[in-house]
Design a protein around this motif. Sequence first.
Motif, PDB file in Angstrom:
ATOM      1  N   ILE A  14      37.072  29.709  45.069  1.00 27.10           N
ATOM      2  CA  ILE A  14      37.474  29.516  43.670  1.00 27.10           C
ATOM      3  C   ILE A  14      36.550  28.285  43.398  1.00 27.10           C
ATOM      4  CG2 ILE A  14      39.006  29.551  42.302  1.00 27.10           C
ATOM      5  CD1 ILE A  14      40.964  31.123  43.937  1.00 27.10           C
ATOM      6  N   ALA A  15      36.979  27.609  43.913  1.00 32.09           N
ATOM      7  CA  ALA A  15      36.393  26.320  43.753  1.00 32.09           C
ATOM      8  C   ALA A  15      34.785  26.539  43.710  1.00 32.09           C
ATOM      9  CB  ALA A  15      36.527  24.983  44.667  1.00 32.09           C
ATOM     10  N   GLU A  16      33.999  27.189  44.614  1.00 30.89           N
ATOM     11  CA  GLU A  16      32.748  27.475  44.519  1.00 30.89           C
ATOM     12  C   GLU A  16      32.276  27.969  43.405  1.00 30.89           C
ATOM     13  OE1 GLU A  16      31.210  26.291  49.046  1.00 30.89           O
ATOM     14  OE2 GLU A  16      31.502  28.148  48.592  1.00 30.89           O
ATOM     15  N   ARG A  17      33.051  29.057  44.007  1.00 28.94           N
ATOM     16  CA  ARG A  17      32.642  30.334  42.307  1.00 28.94           C
ATOM     17  C   ARG A  17      33.212  30.183  41.200  1.00 28.94           C
ATOM     18  NH1 ARG A  17      27.877  31.881  44.405  1.00 28.94           N
ATOM     19  NH2 ARG A  17      29.051  32.846  46.272  1.00 28.94           N
ATOM     20  N   GLY A  18      34.169  29.704  40.755  1.00 32.75           N
ATOM     21  CA  GLY A  18      34.284  29.107  39.019  1.00 32.75           C
ATOM     22  C   GLY A  18      35.235  30.785  38.512  1.00 32.75           C
ATOM     23  N   SER A  19      35.690  31.372  39.888  1.00 35.28           N
ATOM     24  CA  SER A  19      36.869  32.761  39.402  1.00 35.28           C
ATOM     25  C   SER A  19      37.634  33.420  40.603  1.00 35.28           C
ATOM     26  CB  SER A  19      35.625  33.923  39.255  1.00 35.28           C
ATOM     27  OG  SER A  19      35.673  35.085  39.098  1.00 35.28           O
ATOM     28  N   PHE A  20      38.148  34.382  40.404  1.00 29.15           N
ATOM     29  CA  PHE A  20      38.698  34.322  40.968  1.00 29.15           C
ATOM     30  C   PHE A  20      38.565  35.945  41.357  1.00 29.15           C
ATOM     31  CE2 PHE A  20      43.522  32.725  41.866  1.00 29.15           C
ATOM     32  CZ  PHE A  20      43.254  31.382  40.801  1.00 29.15           C
ATOM     33  N   ARG A  21      38.363  36.864  40.358  1.00 33.82           N
ATOM     34  CA  ARG A  21      37.368  37.632  40.815  1.00 33.82           C
ATOM     35  C   ARG A  21      35.884  37.689  41.945  1.00 33.82           C
ATOM     36  NH1 ARG A  21      32.795  39.546  39.710  1.00 33.82           N
ATOM     37  NH2 ARG A  21      32.244  38.604  38.386  1.00 33.82           N
ATOM     38  N   ALA A  22      35.565  36.844  41.414  1.00 30.95           N
ATOM     39  CA  ALA A  22      34.174  36.513  42.127  1.00 30.95           C
ATOM     40  C   ALA A  22      34.572  36.107  43.963  1.00 30.95           C
ATOM     41  CB  ALA A  22      33.419  35.826  41.419  1.00 30.95           C
ATOM     42  N   ALA A  23      35.848  34.847  43.615  1.00 35.72           N
ATOM     43  CA  ALA A  23      36.067  34.270  44.721  1.00 35.72           C
ATOM     44  C   ALA A  23      37.020  36.109  45.785  1.00 35.72           C
ATOM     45  CB  ALA A  23      37.046  33.711  44.248  1.00 35.72           C
ATOM     46  N   ARG A  52      44.322  27.334  34.500  1.00 33.07           N
ATOM     47  CA  ARG A  52      43.514  28.706  34.313  1.00 33.07           C
ATOM     48  C   ARG A  52      43.212  29.557  33.096  1.00 33.07           C
ATOM     49  NH1 ARG A  52      47.652  29.181  38.093  1.00 33.07           N
ATOM     50  NH2 ARG A  52      46.638  29.212  40.116  1.00 33.07           N
ATOM     51  N   THR A  53      42.317  29.454  32.504  1.00 31.99           N
ATOM     52  CA  THR A  53      42.136  30.384  30.997  1.00 31.99           C
ATOM     53  C   THR A  53      41.954  31.605  30.753  1.00 31.99           C
ATOM     54  OG1 THR A  53      40.008  29.708  30.750  1.00 31.99           O
ATOM     55  CG2 THR A  53      41.325  27.594  30.283  1.00 31.99           C
ATOM     56  N   THR A  54      41.763  32.282  29.580  1.00 36.03           N
ATOM     57  CA  THR A  54      41.674  33.630  29.788  1.00 36.03           C
ATOM     58  C   THR A  54      40.179  33.903  30.474  1.00 36.03           C
ATOM     59  OG1 THR A  54      41.170  32.983  27.271  1.00 36.03           O
ATOM     60  CG2 THR A  54      43.102  34.837  28.548  1.00 36.03           C
ATOM     61  N   ARG A  55      39.388  32.908  30.113  1.00 32.23           N
ATOM     62  CA  ARG A  55      37.750  33.295  30.329  1.00 32.23           C
ATOM     63  C   ARG A  55      37.429  32.528  31.655  1.00 32.23           C
ATOM     64  NH1 ARG A  55      34.452  31.939  25.190  1.00 32.23           N
ATOM     65  NH2 ARG A  55      33.129  32.834  26.342  1.00 32.23           N
ATOM     66  N   ARG A  56      37.658  31.051  32.142  1.00 30.24           N
ATOM     67  CA  ARG A  56      37.562  30.804  33.770  1.00 30.24           C
ATOM     68  C   ARG A  56      38.292  29.465  34.030  1.00 30.24           C
ATOM     69  NH1 ARG A  56      34.918  26.047  29.677  1.00 30.24           N
ATOM     70  NH2 ARG A  56      36.315  24.773  30.175  1.00 30.24           N
ATOM     71  N   VAL A  57      38.116  29.397  35.023  1.00 25.13           N
ATOM     72  CA  VAL A  57      39.285  28.218  35.912  1.00 25.13           C
ATOM     73  C   VAL A  57      38.732  27.374  36.378  1.00 25.13           C
ATOM     74  CG1 VAL A  57      40.198  28.185  38.444  1.00 25.13           C
ATOM     75  CG2 VAL A  57      39.825  30.700  37.523  1.00 25.13           C
ATOM     76  N   ASP A  58      39.198  26.049  36.319  1.00 26.00           N
ATOM     77  CA  ASP A  58      38.781  24.735  35.956  1.00 26.00           C
ATOM     78  C   ASP A  58      39.571  24.703  37.716  1.00 26.00           C
ATOM     79  OD1 ASP A  58      36.661  25.060  34.074  1.00 26.00           O
ATOM     80  OD2 ASP A  58      37.954  24.004  32.603  1.00 26.00           O
ATOM     81  N   LEU A  59      38.540  23.523  38.110  1.00 28.43           N
ATOM     82  CA  LEU A  59      39.480  22.460  39.264  1.00 28.43           C
ATOM     83  C   LEU A  59      40.267  21.169  38.578  1.00 28.43           C
ATOM     84  CD1 LEU A  59      37.179  22.443  42.236  1.00 28.43           C
ATOM     85  CD2 LEU A  59      38.973  23.656  41.418  1.00 28.43           C
TER      86      LEU A  59
END
Length: 301
Positions: A14-23, A52-59
Amino acid sequence: MNLELSDLRAFVAIAERGSFRAAAEEIHLSQSALSRRIAKMESTLGVRLLERTTRRVDLTVFGRDFARKARDLLNEFEDSLRGLTDGATRMGGEVTLACVPSAVRHFLPEVLRRYHETYPRVLIRVSDTGASDVLSSVVRAEADFGLNYLGAQEENIEFQPILNEPFVLACRHDHPLAARKRVKWSELKEHEYLAVAKASGNRFVLDLALAETPDLPRSFCEVRHVMSVVSLVEAGLGIAAVPRLAMPPGDHPTLRSVPLVDPPVTRTMGLIRRRGLVLSSAAQHLYDTILAFAERPGKKR
């Protein structure tokens, strides 16, 4: 503390891809299963790792630090399984670098040669495209990182400056301005002038810098890419203002670069990555190789 290696791999993905879907696609889990795994980690650690937001995931701040430590731990574990042989020749995978075309010739040949000699099993994908597309590729995680002159003002982008370069007059050796030591912007209006279109990042840089400058030239032809402008200049259609990196290096049989003044205009080339992103080992090594190449003694800044 009940944390498993699979939990660490899930979080690092998740940290590398910035996305739950991609991870989730990368580690072959459903998004719901991945969410439960991250929730378990946060409960075990007693801190939030992700915002978590509706558009992206931040650390979070803690998440950034934990991501680095988790990546180091996974790398050490993988190294221990592979034995004590040279890690450089072992490392595989792939890296995607988004890069503006004018920077490809200046930065990449030596960098890619050196990188490939050290990491021959890594596939390097270079997406050579316009500045806006480079920025979008990094933001959307389509590229691991980028080489660009746009992005310094973006909130979710880390911009590492590596080179300041001026805009110069591009003309043929037989042009009346070719013998000059410098040329004022106001002098260009007396000659056939070529330009990049308003959609170009270079045009944005020029328009912003020259907003208060009178007597600017008017172009009779506009193209999308700066390298195309240089080709038209070489063919004898006119002159143009281009970044220095867009011009061929050394002595060219046809083209000449002349400094532009009153005012001088520069752009800053830099490495861009999503803020807080933990790069894969392969991507981080390429990032560091470009940075070392740009900072070595004798390189113009």
